[in-house]
Design a protein around this motif. Sequence first.
Motif, short mmCIF file in Angstrom:
data_model
loop_
_atom_site.label_atom_id
_atom_site.label_comp_id
_atom_site.label_asym_id
_atom_site.label_seq_id
_atom_site.Cartn_x
_atom_site.Cartn_y
_atom_site.Cartn_z
N PRO A 2 2.77 17.72 8.26
CA PRO A 2 2.77 16.37 8.80
C PRO A 2 1.43 15.90 9.36
O PRO A 2 1.05 14.76 9.15
CB PRO A 2 3.84 16.42 9.90
N ASP A 3 0.70 16.79 10.05
CA ASP A 3 -0.58 16.38 10.61
C ASP A 3 -1.62 16.11 9.52
O ASP A 3 -2.42 15.19 9.63
CB ASP A 3 -1.10 17.39 11.63
N GLU A 4 -1.60 16.89 8.45
CA GLU A 4 -2.52 16.67 7.33
C GLU A 4 -2.20 15.36 6.62
O GLU A 4 -3.10 14.57 6.30
CB GLU A 4 -2.46 17.83 6.33
N LEU A 5 -0.95 15.12 6.40
CA LEU A 5 -0.54 13.89 5.73
C LEU A 5 -0.88 12.66 6.58
O LEU A 5 -1.42 11.68 6.07
CB LEU A 5 0.96 13.95 5.44
N ALA A 6 -0.60 12.73 7.87
CA ALA A 6 -0.94 11.62 8.76
C ALA A 6 -2.45 11.39 8.78
O ALA A 6 -2.91 10.24 8.75
CB ALA A 6 -0.42 11.90 10.17
N HIS A 7 -3.22 12.47 8.83
CA HIS A 7 -4.67 12.35 8.82
C HIS A 7 -5.15 11.66 7.54
O HIS A 7 -5.99 10.77 7.58
CB HIS A 7 -5.32 13.74 8.94
N ARG A 8 -4.63 12.08 6.39
CA ARG A 8 -5.05 11.51 5.11
C ARG A 8 -4.68 10.03 5.00
O ARG A 8 -5.45 9.23 4.48
CB ARG A 8 -4.46 12.29 3.94
N ILE A 9 -3.52 9.64 5.49
CA ILE A 9 -3.11 8.23 5.45
C ILE A 9 -4.03 7.40 6.34
O ILE A 9 -4.54 6.36 5.94
CB ILE A 9 -1.64 8.07 5.88
N ARG A 10 -4.27 7.87 7.57
CA ARG A 10 -5.13 7.12 8.49
C ARG A 10 -6.57 7.04 7.97
O ARG A 10 -7.23 6.01 8.11
CB ARG A 10 -5.10 7.77 9.87
N HIS A 11 -7.04 8.12 7.38
CA HIS A 11 -8.40 8.12 6.83
C HIS A 11 -8.51 7.15 5.66
O HIS A 11 -9.49 6.41 5.55
CB HIS A 11 -8.80 9.54 6.41
N SER A 12 -7.51 7.13 4.80
CA SER A 12 -7.49 6.19 3.69
C SER A 12 -7.52 4.76 4.20
O SER A 12 -8.28 3.92 3.71
CB SER A 12 -6.24 6.41 2.84
N TYR A 13 -6.73 4.48 5.21
CA TYR A 13 -6.71 3.15 5.83
C TYR A 13 -8.10 2.77 6.33
O TYR A 13 -8.60 1.68 6.05
CB TYR A 13 -5.69 3.12 6.98
N ARG A 14 -8.75 3.68 7.05
CA ARG A 14 -10.08 3.39 7.61
C ARG A 14 -11.11 3.16 6.49
O ARG A 14 -11.98 2.30 6.61
CB ARG A 14 -10.53 4.49 8.55
N LEU A 15 -11.03 3.95 5.41
CA LEU A 15 -11.96 3.77 4.29
C LEU A 15 -11.78 2.39 3.65
O LEU A 15 -12.76 1.69 3.38
CB LEU A 15 -11.74 4.85 3.23
N VAL A 16 -10.54 2.03 3.39
CA VAL A 16 -10.27 0.74 2.74
C VAL A 16 -10.64 -0.40 3.67
O VAL A 16 -11.30 -1.37 3.26
CB VAL A 16 -8.79 0.65 2.29
N ARG A 17 -10.27 -0.31 4.93
CA ARG A 17 -10.61 -1.35 5.89
C ARG A 17 -12.13 -1.47 6.03
O ARG A 17 -12.67 -2.57 6.11
CB ARG A 17 -9.98 -1.05 7.24
N GLY A 18 -12.83 -0.35 6.07
CA GLY A 18 -14.29 -0.36 6.23
C GLY A 18 -15.02 -0.97 5.05
O GLY A 18 -16.17 -1.40 5.18
#
Length: 113
Positions: A84-100
């Motif tokens: 769960p922590d890896e999956l949550a990290h990857r989703i949040r990181h993807s969000y930040r990359l796209v938003r950035g």
Amino acid sequence: MSRDLVNEICAAQPGAEWSDPWGGGHDCWKVAGKIFALTGAVGTHVSVKTDSIEVAEFLIETGVADRAPYMHRSWVAMPLDSAPDELAHRIRHSYRLVRGALTKKVQASLPPL
């Protein structure tokens, strides 16, 4: 991790919007119209963006993720039963990359991080 928990993590991202653009039960999460997470109708993986093709290849080679079908090579498909922590990290990181990658004007119109 269940599809519901993936959707909960995605929905918690500022300005995140859900859609099912192809019909049939896809969970497509976007920020300012750009996809940051996608779960197909079958729902065994969530596709997310990584920093680069090299990072995606590393995650695939080490067995952490699979190739994300229909997406650029910098995207990976994380199994829903990942830690769960890896999956949550990857989703949040993807969000930040796209938003950035959005224009400064569009970023300024979104809720703060």
